[in-house]
Enzyme design. Structure first.
Site, short mmCIF file in Angstrom:
data_model
loop_
_atom_site.label_atom_id
_atom_site.label_comp_id
_atom_site.label_asym_id
_atom_site.label_seq_id
_atom_site.Cartn_x
_atom_site.Cartn_y
_atom_site.Cartn_z
N GLY A 152 -33.46 15.11 18.45
CA GLY A 152 -32.46 15.97 19.05
C GLY A 152 -31.07 15.49 18.73
O GLY A 152 -30.88 14.60 17.88
N GLY A 153 -30.09 16.06 19.42
CA GLY A 153 -28.72 15.68 19.15
C GLY A 153 -28.42 14.25 19.50
O GLY A 153 -27.54 13.62 18.90
N GLY A 207 -30.82 11.65 19.55
CA GLY A 207 -31.56 10.69 18.75
C GLY A 207 -33.00 11.07 18.57
O GLY A 207 -33.40 12.21 18.80
N VAL A 214 -37.12 10.83 19.29
CA VAL A 214 -38.01 10.68 20.44
C VAL A 214 -39.39 10.28 19.93
O VAL A 214 -39.92 10.90 19.01
CB VAL A 214 -38.10 11.97 21.27
CG1 VAL A 214 -38.95 11.74 22.52
CG2 VAL A 214 -36.71 12.45 21.67
N ASP A 273 -28.00 22.27 31.91
CA ASP A 273 -28.57 22.67 30.61
C ASP A 273 -30.04 23.05 30.76
O ASP A 273 -30.87 22.71 29.93
CB ASP A 273 -28.43 21.53 29.60
CG ASP A 273 -28.58 22.02 28.16
OD1 ASP A 273 -28.21 23.18 27.88
OD2 ASP A 273 -29.09 21.26 27.32
#
Length: 395
Positions: A24-25, A27, A29, A138
């Site tokens: 993701g934005g 890092g 996973v 979010d």
């Protein structure tokens, strides 16, 4: 889920990495297991973000906030190291696909009953989040995971504490935080954020789950057009089942003060008696999705530890090549066997058929070991003379 690559670490903290879950934005996973065998998701922050002190300050705060969230409807934060050279955070692994994947790829829109239970589960999750003094900001389909027991909310990556003091530079009026298509009007305008913001996002998520469409249109025509419609226009709720249309419409009101509370949403879903302690009492998803979740569980059980696999492969390759040194080959085999054993396992002593009453504690293993005998023991022909020395057993 993908295999680890050459550039991936084998361990993060005390967690042994098994596979890649995605990126993701913030890092990468990873799927991992703890020393006690719990399956977790470990998020490793990107190195370029870790080098920015402003990001580290925000990351520390977000981890502290997320650790305050309890309940059964979220993925708990289990561990973190915000001061490591590359910071990371470990959360409970949620065994299921995201709502976004289910609607876009695996199934399509969910039936009304499933959406009702989804609404109840998300209302519970948001209640737990708000009780910790946090607005998620979010909530979107990719942050909602579907399990056999019910939905789970994940990723507090951009959540902010309600009590954040002015001047910290972490939460400021005018800062646009959220995902276009699933934002509240006050987020778009840069106004004060309250828990009612998450209620609006909940309405958008439920409309998407029931119809497969965003209530204010897709971002294909540009994000600014979507943000304008969120702030100024009514949502498109065509095709929404009548049983949930009213509650979704009320969630999507422009004025935060007129939106329903989470308790009111929970009672209006009609699913209060269906969910309990983070679980749905009855199957709540279509049969095809239940079968998919079963296959996912089997796949998870079959994930191998790459460190053990690598040790066994190295030993096998060495044996195939031959080292010319039997002791060296034996050493490699011993290392592979040790790697393959669980951490709590003990090496077993050899057993040659000697009955257990003729054993004593072995000094190396701590397990019973046969007494020397002049005649090999045969259970059918040998008469055993009791040993006057009482046996010693080491637990």
């Amino acid at each position: 889920m993908e295999k680890l690559g050459p550039g991936d670490p084998q361990h993060i903290g005390s967690y042994r990495l098994l596979a890649r879950l995605g990126a993701g934005g913030m890092g990468q996973v990873y799927l991992a297991r703890s020393e006690r065998g719990r399956t977790v998701a470990v998020k490793l922050v990107r190195a370029e973000l870790a080098a920015r002190e402003e990001f580290r300050a925000r990351f520390r705060q977000e981890v502290r906030n997320a650790q305050r969230v309890g309940g059964f409807w979220t993925a708990p934060v289990l561990d973190a190291d915000t001061e490591a050279a590359v910071p990371w955070v470990a959360t409970g692994y949620v065994a299921g696909p995201s709502l976004q994947r289910v609607v876009e790829h695996d199934h399509g829109p969910l039936p009304e009953r499933s959406v009702r239970i989804l609404a109840a589960g998300l209302a519970h999750a948001l209640s737990n989040i708000h009780a910790a003094g946090i607005v998620h900001r979010d909530l979107k389909p990719s942050n909602v995971m579907l399990t056999i027991e019910g939905p789970r909310v994940i990723d507090f990556g951009i959540a902010r504490a309600l009590e954040t003091s002015p001047g910290e530079g972490l939460t400021r009026t005018g800062t646009l935080i959220g995902s276009p298509g699933f934002m509240a009007p006050e987020q778009v305008r840069g106004d004060r954020i309250t828990p009612a913001c998450d209620v609006f996002c909940l309405g958008s998520v439920l409309a998407y789950a029931a119809t497969g469409r965003l209530p204010f249109g897709s971002t294909e025509g540009g994000e600014h057009a979507v943000l304008f419609r969120i702030a100024q226009e009514d949502p498109d709720l065509s095709g929404l089942p009548e049983g949930i249309a009213d509650v979704v419409r009320d969630c999507l009101r422009k004025d935060p003060a007129t939106r329903p509370t989470l308790d009111a949403i929970l009672s209006r879903t009609g699913a209060v008696d269906t969910v309990e302690q983070g679980r749905s009492r009855d199957p709540w998803l279509p049969g095809s999705l239940v079968a998919q979740l079963g296959r996912h569980a089997v796949e998870l059980l079959e994930v191998e530890d790459p460190t053990i696999h690598g040790a066994l492969r190295a030993a096998t390759d060495q044996e195939a090549r031959g080292t010319g040194d039997p002791e060296a080959r034996g050493g490699a085999e011993s290392a592979a066997a040790a790697a393959a054993r669980p951490a709590t396992a003990h090496p077993q002593p050899p057993h040659n058929g000697t009955p257990p009453e003729h054993t004593t504690a072995h000094p190396a293993y701590g397990y019973p070991q046969p007494h020397p005998q002049t005649t090999p023991y045969n259970p059918y022909t040998t008469v055993v003379t009791p040993d006057p020395t009482p046996p010693v057993y080491t637990p």
